[in-house]
Design a protein around this motif. Structure first.
Motif, PDB file in Angstrom:
ATOM      1  N   PRO A 214      39.679  44.109  36.505  1.00  0.00           N
ATOM      2  CA  PRO A 214      40.275  43.000  37.276  1.00  0.00           C
ATOM      3  C   PRO A 214      40.085  41.667  36.543  1.00  0.00           C
ATOM      4  CG  PRO A 214      38.166  43.616  38.205  1.00  0.00           C
ATOM      5  CD  PRO A 214      38.443  44.615  37.118  1.00  0.00           C
ATOM      6  N   PRO A 215      40.809  40.649  36.980  1.00  0.00           N
ATOM      7  CA  PRO A 215      40.613  39.314  36.393  1.00  0.00           C
ATOM      8  C   PRO A 215      39.148  38.877  36.491  1.00  0.00           C
ATOM      9  CG  PRO A 215      42.581  39.346  37.748  1.00  0.00           C
ATOM     10  CD  PRO A 215      41.888  40.654  37.978  1.00  0.00           C
ATOM     11  N   GLY A 216      38.701  38.142  35.508  1.00  0.00           N
ATOM     12  CA  GLY A 216      37.311  37.701  35.454  1.00  0.00           C
ATOM     13  C   GLY A 216      36.400  38.705  34.773  1.00  0.00           C
ATOM     14  N   THR A 217      36.979  39.848  34.346  1.00  0.00           N
ATOM     15  CA  THR A 217      36.199  40.878  33.655  1.00  0.00           C
ATOM     16  C   THR A 217      36.975  41.325  32.415  1.00  0.00           C
ATOM     17  OG1 THR A 217      37.174  42.768  34.808  1.00  0.00           O
ATOM     18  CG2 THR A 217      35.291  41.680  35.863  1.00  0.00           C
ATOM     19  N   TYR A 218      36.317  42.156  31.608  1.00  0.00           N
ATOM     20  CA  TYR A 218      36.968  42.667  30.402  1.00  0.00           C
ATOM     21  C   TYR A 218      36.319  43.994  30.002  1.00  0.00           C
ATOM     22  CZ  TYR A 218      32.845  41.156  27.767  1.00  0.00           C
ATOM     23  OH  TYR A 218      31.552  41.003  27.298  1.00  0.00           O
ATOM     24  N   GLY A 219      37.044  44.761  29.207  1.00  0.00           N
ATOM     25  CA  GLY A 219      36.518  46.003  28.646  1.00  0.00           C
ATOM     26  C   GLY A 219      36.800  46.027  27.161  1.00  0.00           C
ATOM     27  N   SER A 220      35.797  45.741  26.374  1.00  0.00           N
ATOM     28  CA  SER A 220      35.999  45.575  24.933  1.00  0.00           C
ATOM     29  C   SER A 220      35.970  46.895  24.167  1.00  0.00           C
ATOM     30  CB  SER A 220      34.929  44.635  24.360  1.00  0.00           C
ATOM     31  OG  SER A 220      33.632  45.167  24.596  1.00  0.00           O
ATOM     32  N   SER A 221      35.576  47.988  24.831  1.00  0.00           N
ATOM     33  CA  SER A 221      35.489  49.277  24.144  1.00  0.00           C
ATOM     34  C   SER A 221      36.069  50.375  25.024  1.00  0.00           C
ATOM     35  CB  SER A 221      34.038  49.594  23.779  1.00  0.00           C
ATOM     36  OG  SER A 221      33.235  49.672  24.942  1.00  0.00           O
ATOM     37  N   GLY A 240      43.146  43.856  32.987  1.00  0.00           N
ATOM     38  CA  GLY A 240      43.217  44.721  31.812  1.00  0.00           C
ATOM     39  C   GLY A 240      42.855  44.035  30.517  1.00  0.00           C
ATOM     40  N   ALA A 241      42.012  43.046  30.574  1.00  0.00           N
ATOM     41  CA  ALA A 241      41.678  42.275  29.371  1.00  0.00           C
ATOM     42  C   ALA A 241      40.651  42.988  28.502  1.00  0.00           C
ATOM     43  CB  ALA A 241      41.146  40.905  29.772  1.00  0.00           C
ATOM     44  N   ILE A 252      33.930  23.850  32.520  1.00  0.00           N
ATOM     45  CA  ILE A 252      32.913  24.894  32.616  1.00  0.00           C
ATOM     46  C   ILE A 252      33.424  26.030  33.506  1.00  0.00           C
ATOM     47  CG2 ILE A 252      30.989  23.281  32.283  1.00  0.00           C
ATOM     48  CD1 ILE A 252      30.509  23.454  35.314  1.00  0.00           C
ATOM     49  N   ALA A 253      32.711  27.163  33.447  1.00  0.00           N
ATOM     50  CA  ALA A 253      33.047  28.311  34.315  1.00  0.00           C
ATOM     51  C   ALA A 253      31.788  29.100  34.587  1.00  0.00           C
ATOM     52  CB  ALA A 253      34.103  29.202  33.659  1.00  0.00           C
ATOM     53  N   PHE A 254      31.713  29.643  35.782  1.00  0.00           N
ATOM     54  CA  PHE A 254      30.590  30.516  36.118  1.00  0.00           C
ATOM     55  C   PHE A 254      30.867  31.938  35.626  1.00  0.00           C
ATOM     56  CE2 PHE A 254      30.529  27.146  39.353  1.00  0.00           C
ATOM     57  CZ  PHE A 254      29.243  26.675  39.170  1.00  0.00           C
ATOM     58  N   GLU A 255      29.874  32.777  35.689  1.00  0.00           N
ATOM     59  CA  GLU A 255      30.029  34.174  35.267  1.00  0.00           C
ATOM     60  C   GLU A 255      31.139  34.861  36.075  1.00  0.00           C
ATOM     61  OE1 GLU A 255      26.931  37.782  34.417  1.00  0.00           O
ATOM     62  OE2 GLU A 255      27.020  37.043  36.483  1.00  0.00           O
ATOM     63  N   GLY A 256      31.993  35.605  35.397  1.00  0.00           N
ATOM     64  CA  GLY A 256      33.067  36.337  36.072  1.00  0.00           C
ATOM     65  C   GLY A 256      34.198  35.459  36.538  1.00  0.00           C
ATOM     66  N   SER A 257      34.398  34.307  35.926  1.00  0.00           N
ATOM     67  CA  SER A 257      35.419  33.368  36.374  1.00  0.00           C
ATOM     68  C   SER A 257      36.801  33.740  35.868  1.00  0.00           C
ATOM     69  CB  SER A 257      35.089  31.949  35.905  1.00  0.00           C
ATOM     70  OG  SER A 257      33.942  31.461  36.558  1.00  0.00           O
ATOM     71  N   THR A 258      37.782  33.342  36.651  1.00  0.00           N
ATOM     72  CA  THR A 258      39.182  33.529  36.255  1.00  0.00           C
ATOM     73  C   THR A 258      39.799  32.216  35.775  1.00  0.00           C
ATOM     74  OG1 THR A 258      39.929  33.124  38.523  1.00  0.00           O
ATOM     75  CG2 THR A 258      39.473  35.422  37.884  1.00  0.00           C
TER      76      THR A 258
END
Length: 268
Positions: A214-221, A240-241, A252-258
């Motif tokens: 979801p937005p605010g997250t990523y999967g690099s592998s 899907g990032a 600035i942005a907090f953890e998991g920000s969109t």
């Protein structure tokens, strides 16, 4: 197949035969004083016959049954012929039958067929050996075909289990669930596929597809069971990032920000 010693019915020209017909041999021809020389009568049947019935052969002056696994008829010329592999016959047969589906017979002479061993099958009649299911499948309990593992499961080895020995909720179910971070969408999978970058799978036993990060997250592998949250001062507005973006200078942005907020932050 097991050997068989057929019962012998002596053919006697006497009006009082010394050997009475056995109940199991009531159809075997015997010499009769009312029949001409060289012809035979069948107890309980009118008329005379010039030869033994199908399923029997003439030996000396007696007609005997063909043993189980053999047969005789007009084409065999008074010889009990072997049924051969994949076929069977009871004693006194005029023809042979194919082994039914799910059974086999590896012998030239046999009065019955054998059930396929656990984990093996035959899909057509008249087989002399059974087959194993390939990877990704297991034998139906009727032993006539294979069942493919359902989506979300796989089987990477040949198994001797059958559908009569398990249910999908039991521990003896031969198919294995895809591990977390993997999936299988098709029936009959022999292995599972790693979830692509930007996706994940965290559902045990329900690994048919992968979910999009979801937005605010990523999967690099590949092969992720969870998606990572964007770090502080990073953001990701899309699903899907594979990575997150750094906030522009002055935000600035907090953890998991969109998104990033327009507030001052310290830059290295």
């Amino acid at each position: 197949g097991p050997s068989f010693s057929p019962s012998l019915l002596t053919l006697s020209p006497s009006r009082n035969p010394s050997v009475a017909p056995s109940p199991s041999l009531t159809f075997v021809p015997t010499l009769s004083p009312t029949c001409a020389a060289g012809s035979y009568s069948i107890p309980g049947s009118p008329g005379c016959f010039s030869k033994c019935l199908d399923g029997t052969v003439l030996v000396g002056n007696s007609c005997i049954f063909c043993e189980a696994g053999k047969y005789s008829n007009i084409d065999t010329q008074n010889i009990c012929s072997n049924c051969g592999r994949g076929k069977y016959s009871p004693q006194g047969s005029s023809s042979c039958k194919n082994c039914p589906i799910g059974t086999y017979n590896p012998y030239e002479v046999s009065g019955n067929c054998l059930a396929c061993p656990n984990g093996q099958f035959t899909s057509t009649e008249g087989q002399y050996q059974c087959e194993l299911c390939g990877v990704g499948s297991y034998v139906r309990n009727t032993r006539d075909s294979c069942i493919q593992c359902p989506p979300g499961y796989f089987l990477d080895t040949i198994t001797t289990a059958s559908s009569s020995t398990y249910s999908s909720a039991s521990l003896s179910f031969p198919c294995k669930p895809c591990p977390l971070g993997t999936f299988s969408m098709a029936n009959g999978a022999s292995s599972c596929i790693l979830c692509p970058q930007g996706t994940y799978n965290s559902k045990p036993h329900l690994n048919k597809t992968c979910s999009i990060c979801p937005p605010g997250t990523y999967g690099s592998s590949e092969g992720r069971s969870v998606c990572d949250k964007c770090l502080p001062n990073y953001f990701q507005p899309l699903s899907g990032a594979k990575k997150c973006f750094g906030c522009p200078r002055g935000s600035i942005a907090f953890e998991g920000s969109t998104f990033c907020s327009c507030e001052t932050r310290a830059h290295p």
